[in-house]
Design an enzyme around this catalytic site. Structure first.
Site, PDB file in Angstrom:
ATOM      1  N   ALA A 224       0.754  -1.271  -0.064  1.00 12.47           N
ATOM      2  CA  ALA A 224      -0.107  -0.184  -0.109  1.00 12.47           C
ATOM      3  C   ALA A 224       0.925   1.336  -0.058  1.00 12.47           C
ATOM      4  O   ALA A 224       0.358   2.449   0.181  1.00 12.47           O
ATOM      5  CB  ALA A 224      -0.962  -0.020   1.245  1.00 12.47           C
TER       6      ALA A 224
ATOM      7  N   ARG B 142       1.866   2.588  -2.522  1.00  6.49           N
ATOM      8  CA  ARG B 142       1.304   3.388  -3.697  1.00  6.49           C
ATOM      9  C   ARG B 142       0.213   2.844  -4.353  1.00  6.49           C
ATOM     10  O   ARG B 142      -0.237   1.931  -3.732  1.00  6.49           O
ATOM     11  CB  ARG B 142       2.601   3.775  -4.584  1.00  6.49           C
TER      12      ARG B 142
ATOM     13  N   ASN C 264      -3.560  -7.194  -1.589  1.00  6.55           N
ATOM     14  CA  ASN C 264      -3.416  -5.902  -2.638  1.00  6.55           C
ATOM     15  C   ASN C 264      -2.188  -6.229  -3.391  1.00  6.55           C
ATOM     16  O   ASN C 264      -2.058  -6.181  -4.700  1.00  6.55           O
ATOM     17  CB  ASN C 264      -3.587  -4.543  -2.210  1.00  6.55           C
TER      18      ASN C 264
ATOM     19  N   SER D  96      -8.188  -9.593 -10.722  1.00  2.00           N
ATOM     20  CA  SER D  96      -8.178  -8.704 -11.977  1.00  2.00           C
ATOM     21  C   SER D  96      -9.076  -9.450 -13.027  1.00  2.00           C
ATOM     22  O   SER D  96      -9.328 -10.637 -12.860  1.00  2.00           O
ATOM     23  CB  SER D  96      -6.633  -8.666 -12.623  1.00  2.00           C
TER      24      SER D  96
ATOM     25  N   TYR E 293       0.424 -13.918 -14.932  1.00  2.00           N
ATOM     26  CA  TYR E 293      -0.557 -13.036 -14.070  1.00  2.00           C
ATOM     27  C   TYR E 293      -1.934 -13.488 -14.295  1.00  2.00           C
ATOM     28  O   TYR E 293      -2.638 -13.488 -12.882  1.00  2.00           O
ATOM     29  CB  TYR E 293      -0.535 -11.672 -14.780  1.00  2.00           C
TER      30      TYR E 293
ATOM     31  N   ALA F  25      -3.348 -16.566 -14.533  1.00  2.00           N
ATOM     32  CA  ALA F  25      -3.288 -17.518 -13.751  1.00  2.00           C
ATOM     33  C   ALA F  25      -3.347 -17.560 -12.278  1.00  2.00           C
ATOM     34  O   ALA F  25      -4.136 -17.922 -11.471  1.00  2.00           O
ATOM     35  CB  ALA F  25      -2.311 -18.694 -14.134  1.00  2.00           C
TER      36      ALA F  25
ATOM     37  N   LYS G  37      -4.305 -14.491 -10.759  1.00  2.00           N
ATOM     38  CA  LYS G  37      -5.355 -13.779 -10.397  1.00  2.00           C
ATOM     39  C   LYS G  37      -6.592 -14.832 -10.508  1.00  2.00           C
ATOM     40  O   LYS G  37      -7.510 -14.535  -9.760  1.00  2.00           O
ATOM     41  CB  LYS G  37      -5.511 -12.650 -11.310  1.00  2.00           C
TER      42      LYS G  37
ATOM     43  N   ILE H 103      -6.817   0.233 -14.601  1.00  2.00           N
ATOM     44  CA  ILE H 103      -6.561   1.319 -13.606  1.00  2.00           C
ATOM     45  C   ILE H 103      -5.418   2.053 -13.793  1.00  2.00           C
ATOM     46  O   ILE H 103      -4.498   1.577 -13.912  1.00  2.00           O
ATOM     47  CB  ILE H 103      -6.845   0.450 -12.096  1.00  2.00           C
TER      48      ILE H 103
HETATM   49  P1  NAI Z   1       1.769  -0.952  -8.196  1.00  2.00           P
HETATM   50  O1  NAI Z   1       2.913  -1.695  -8.755  1.00  2.00           O
HETATM   51  O2  NAI Z   1       1.470   0.599  -8.508  1.00  2.00           O
HETATM   52  O3  NAI Z   1       1.665  -1.260  -6.578  1.00  2.00           O
HETATM   53  C1  NAI Z   1       1.905  -2.399  -6.098  1.00  2.00           C
HETATM   54  C2  NAI Z   1       2.628  -2.154  -4.795  1.00  2.00           C
HETATM   55  O4  NAI Z   1       2.801  -3.466  -4.195  1.00  2.00           O
HETATM   56  C3  NAI Z   1       3.892  -1.530  -4.862  1.00  2.00           C
HETATM   57  O5  NAI Z   1       3.907  -0.472  -3.852  1.00  2.00           O
HETATM   58  C4  NAI Z   1       4.761  -2.509  -4.672  1.00  2.00           C
HETATM   59  O6  NAI Z   1       6.278  -2.405  -3.902  1.00  2.00           O
HETATM   60  C5  NAI Z   1       3.949  -3.663  -3.535  1.00  2.00           C
HETATM   61  N1  NAI Z   1       4.471  -4.896  -3.494  1.00  2.00           N
HETATM   62  C6  NAI Z   1       5.066  -5.752  -4.707  1.00  2.00           C
HETATM   63  N2  NAI Z   1       5.405  -6.863  -4.079  1.00  2.00           N
HETATM   64  C7  NAI Z   1       5.116  -7.036  -2.733  1.00  2.00           C
HETATM   65  C8  NAI Z   1       5.343  -7.799  -1.875  1.00  2.00           C
HETATM   66  N3  NAI Z   1       5.718  -9.431  -2.068  1.00  2.00           N
HETATM   67  N4  NAI Z   1       4.902  -7.832  -0.602  1.00  2.00           N
HETATM   68  C9  NAI Z   1       4.457  -6.627  -0.291  1.00  2.00           C
HETATM   69  N5  NAI Z   1       4.069  -5.447  -1.303  1.00  2.00           N
HETATM   70  C10 NAI Z   1       4.710  -5.768  -2.291  1.00  2.00           C
HETATM   71  O7  NAI Z   1       0.492  -1.569  -8.409  1.00  2.00           O
HETATM   72  P2  NAI Z   1      -1.225  -1.424  -8.749  1.00  2.00           P
HETATM   73  O8  NAI Z   1      -1.493  -0.977 -10.054  1.00  2.00           O
HETATM   74  O9  NAI Z   1      -1.515  -0.490  -7.674  1.00  2.00           O
HETATM   75  O10 NAI Z   1      -1.745  -2.675  -8.511  1.00  2.00           O
HETATM   76  C11 NAI Z   1      -2.357  -3.188  -7.014  1.00  2.00           C
HETATM   77  C12 NAI Z   1      -3.148  -4.631  -7.227  1.00  2.00           C
HETATM   78  O11 NAI Z   1      -4.075  -4.201  -8.292  1.00  2.00           O
HETATM   79  C13 NAI Z   1      -2.076  -5.618  -7.821  1.00  2.00           C
HETATM   80  O12 NAI Z   1      -2.345  -6.852  -7.247  1.00  2.00           O
HETATM   81  C14 NAI Z   1      -2.424  -5.543  -9.135  1.00  2.00           C
HETATM   82  O13 NAI Z   1      -2.237  -6.879  -9.797  1.00  2.00           O
HETATM   83  C15 NAI Z   1      -4.109  -5.203  -9.271  1.00  2.00           C
HETATM   84  N6  NAI Z   1      -4.744  -4.911 -10.243  1.00  2.00           N
HETATM   85  C16 NAI Z   1      -4.253  -3.727 -10.886  1.00  2.00           C
HETATM   86  C17 NAI Z   1      -4.694  -3.262 -12.182  1.00  2.00           C
HETATM   87  C18 NAI Z   1      -4.455  -1.914 -12.800  1.00  2.00           C
HETATM   88  O14 NAI Z   1      -4.912  -1.311 -13.902  1.00  2.00           O
HETATM   89  N7  NAI Z   1      -3.353  -1.146 -12.347  1.00  2.00           N
HETATM   90  C19 NAI Z   1      -5.823  -3.863 -12.675  1.00  2.00           C
HETATM   91  C20 NAI Z   1      -6.301  -5.267 -12.078  1.00  2.00           C
HETATM   92  C21 NAI Z   1      -5.609  -5.547 -10.892  1.00  2.00           C
END
Ligand code: NAI
Length: 248
Positions: free
Chosen positions: A14, A16, A91, A143, A156, A158, A160, A189
Site C-alpha cells: 500500500a 502507492r 493487494n 483482476s 498473471y 493464472a 489472479k 486502472i
Molecule cells: P503498483 O505496482 O502501483 O503497486 C503495487 C505495490 O505492491 C507496490 O508498492 C509494490 O512495492 C508492492 N509489492 C510488490 N510486491 C510485494 C510483496 N511481495 N509484498 C508486499 N508488497 C509488495 O500496482 P497497482 O496498479 O496499484 O496494483 C495493485 C493491485 O491491483 C495488484 O495486485 C494488481 O495486480 C491489481 N490490479 C491492478 C490493475 C491496474 O490496472 N493497475 C488492474 C487489475 C488488478
C-alpha cells in the site's frame, strides 16, 4: 460516524497505487490502518504520514507478503500494536508479462508467488485472530484478466484466477466463523503499473472499455470499502468486476 470506526484494517503493498487509495479510503471511514510494502522508500513514508494526518492510528511495516514466515511474524506484530485485525486486503501484486513462447520459469514462479501465495500467507496468518474474534472481512485484489484471460499474461492471469478460487474456498470454509471473503477484479486502472504501457496500448484498452476510460484507484477503493464494511454483511464468496463494463 465512520463505517469502520474502531476497526483495524491491513492492506498489503500500500505504499502507492491502488493499495494506497484503499488504505486512505478505509482510514477516512475511521479504520486504523496497518499497511505493508517491500521497502521503506519515500512513497512508504508519505503514505504513512498521509494516513496519520487523517487522525486514525496508522503504521507501515516492511514485509514481503510472498514470504510465509514474514507474514506470520507481521500479523503477530500487528496484533501487538493494534490489538485486533478486522479487515485484510490482499493487494500486493506484480506483473512479468511475456508471450508463453518467451516466458521464463522465473517469470512464472515469481508472479505466482507474489500474487497468489501472498494471499495464502496473509489469509492463513490473519484467519487465526479473526476466528477468535468471530469477525473478519478478507478482500483479495484479483483482476479482470483472472476472470477472462489475456494474451501475454498467462502467469498473471493464472495467479489472479487462482485468487478467485482461493476466495470462494475461504468464504465457504470460514463463513461459519462470521468471516467473509470476497474478490474484486479491476480492469484497466491508471497507476504506475499501467503507466509504463505505450500510449497506443492504452488507447487500445480504452476502445475495449464501454465507459471509454481507465478507472481510478479511488474507484477501486470505494468498492473495497463496501466489502470491508457492514454495508456488505451478507456478501461473501463473490467477485466484483470494477472495469467500466469491459468484462460482463
Ligand atoms: P503498483 O505496482 O502501483 O503497486 C503495487 C505495490 O505492491 C507496490 O508498492 C509494490 O512495492 C508492492 N509489492 C510488490 N510486491 C510485494 C510483496 N511481495 N509484498 C508486499 N508488497 C509488495 O500496482 P497497482 O496498479 O496499484 O496494483 C495493485 C493491485 O491491483 C495488484 O495486485 C494488481 O495486480 C491489481 N490490479 C491492478 C490493475 C491496474 O490496472 N493497475 C488492474 C487489475 C488488478
Amino acid at each position: 460516524m465512520g463505517l469502520l470506526n474502531n476497526k483495524t484494517a491491513i492492506v498489503t503493498g500500500a505504499a502507492r497505487g491502488i493499495g494506497k487509495a484503499i488504505a486512505l479510503e478505509l482510514a477516512k471511514e475511521g479504520a486504523n490502518i496497518a499497511f505493508t510494502d517491500i521497502v521503506e522508500d519515500d512513497n512508504f513514508k508519505s503514505t504513512e504520514k498521509e494516513l496519520n494526518d487523517i487522525g486514525i492510528k496508522a503504521k507501515g511495516y516492511v514485509s514481503d507478503a510472498s514470504n510465509f514466515e514474514q507474514s506470520q511474524t507481521l500479523i503477530d506484530t500487528i496484533i501487538k500494536d493494534f490489538g485486533a485485525v478486522h479487515v485484510l486486503v490482499n493487494n500486493a501484486g506484480i506483473t512479468r508479462d511475456n508471450l508463453l513462447m518467451r516466458m521464463t520459469e522465473d517469470q512464472w514462479d515469481l508472479v505466482l508467488k507474489v500474487n497468489l501465495k501472498s494471499a495464502f500467507n496473509m489469509t492463513k496468518a490473519a484467519s487465526r485472530p479473526m476466528m477468535k474474534q468471530r469477525e473478519g472481512s478478507i478482500i483479495n485484489v484479483s483482476s479482470v484478466v483472472g476472470v477472462g484471460g489475456n494474451a501475454g499474461q498467462a502467469n498473471y492471469s493464472a495467479s489472479k484466477a487462482g485468487m478467485i478460487g482461493f476466495t470462494k474456498s475461504i468464504a465457504k470454509e470460514l463463513g461459519s466463523r462470521n468471516i467473509r471473503c470476497n474478490a474484486v477484479a479491476p480492469g484497466f486502472i491508471m497507476t504506475a503499473m499501467t503507466d509504463q504501457l505505450p500510449d497506443e496500448v492504452k488507447e487500445g484498452w480504452y476502445e475495449k472499455i464501454p465507459l471509454r476510460r481507465g478507472g481510478t484507484p479511488e474507484e477501486v477503493a470505494k468498492v473495497i470499502l463496501f466489502l470491508a464494511s457492514d454495508l456488505s454483511s451478507y456478501v461473501s464468496g463473490q467477485v466484483i468486476n470494477i472495469c467500466g463494463a469491459m468484462q460482463t
